[in-house]
Design a protein around this motif. Structure first.
Motif, mmCIF file in Angstrom:
data_model
loop_
_atom_site.group_PDB
_atom_site.id
_atom_site.type_symbol
_atom_site.label_atom_id
_atom_site.label_comp_id
_atom_site.label_asym_id
_atom_site.label_seq_id
_atom_site.Cartn_x
_atom_site.Cartn_y
_atom_site.Cartn_z
ATOM 1 N N ASN A 40 -8.653 -25.607 83.905
ATOM 2 C CA ASN A 40 -7.959 -24.437 84.447
ATOM 3 C C ASN A 40 -6.572 -24.220 83.850
ATOM 4 N N SER A 42 -4.853 -22.623 81.658
ATOM 5 C CA SER A 42 -4.783 -21.502 80.715
ATOM 6 C C SER A 42 -3.351 -21.265 80.276
ATOM 7 N N LYS A 65 -4.685 -23.957 72.237
ATOM 8 C CA LYS A 65 -4.625 -24.908 73.346
ATOM 9 C C LYS A 65 -4.749 -26.349 72.854
#
Length: 210
Positions: A40, A42, A65
């Motif tokens: 989660n 982000s 990421k």
């Protein structure tokens, strides 16, 4: 237009402002991963946690990421190493340093709980995003090899009994990882008491007169 900062660029080549912004983003990523999980985490949530107006600032400093998570892992491991070494530097002798190792690792959980939760979550949930878990497995392997060398030195000096140092390091690391995982979910977890118990167990397991 100003070019994106290359993540491979050495920290010494970045400006003070660039380094400060990267640290701010990494700190925010640690918070988000610890509280909401790796899956989660982000850029939108990390940007909000960091107080940034958009995700563009993250993309400016990190090439995706994976690049950011690799930096998160590197920073957490460096923080952990500095903390533990600082605790061990006051100890002398193979047995003393080995026993202090448990106290240092579990004190780390008390001092940096979100760092440890974030690292555990990355290791457990990163999947195949990076075959080496963003450098974590490589760093853990190097640490394990160094710990095994210390145990071998203690064996040569007659402090420790005969055993396979690599297997003993696996057992020590497994016990600590289990303790860290429990600390993350048990509000009553007593890090100091657990450290003392583990130290006693492994003292008996390794000392020559056991």
């Amino acid at each position: 237009m100003q070019a994106r900062v290359n993540s491979s660029k050495q920290a010494s080549e970045r400006t003070f402002t660039e380094n400060a912004r990267r640290a701010q983003i990494v700190d925010a990523a640690v918070e988000v991963i610890a509280d909401q999980g790796y899956a989660n985490a982000s850029f939108a949530k990390i940007a909000k946690q960091a107080g940034l107006s958009s995700t563009g600032m993250i993309s400016y400093h990190f090439q995706g990421k994976g690049d950011l998570i690799r930096e998160v892992v590197t920073r957490i491991m460096a923080t952990a190493a500095e903390f533990i070494v600082g605790k061990l530097d006051t100890e002398s002798g193979y047995r003393g340093r080995m026993l202090a190792f448990f106290a240092a690792n579990l004190a780390l959980v008390d001092e940096y709980p979100k760092h440890m939760r974030a690292l555990s979550n990355i290791a457990a949930n990163a999947g195949t995003d990076d075959p080496h878990l963003f450098g974590l497995l490589d760093q853990l392997g190097s640490n394990a090899a160094a710990q095994a060398d210390i145990l071998r030195a203690g064996q040569r000096d007659g402090v420790f009994r005969d055993f396979d140092p690599a297997v003993m390091v696996m057992a020590i690391r497994g016990a600590l990882d289990a303790a860290i995982a429990r600390a993350a979910v048990d509000p009553e977890f007593d890090a100091a008491a657990t450290a003392r118990e583990l130290a006693e167990i492994f003292d008996r397991a390794t000392r020559k007169d056991a």
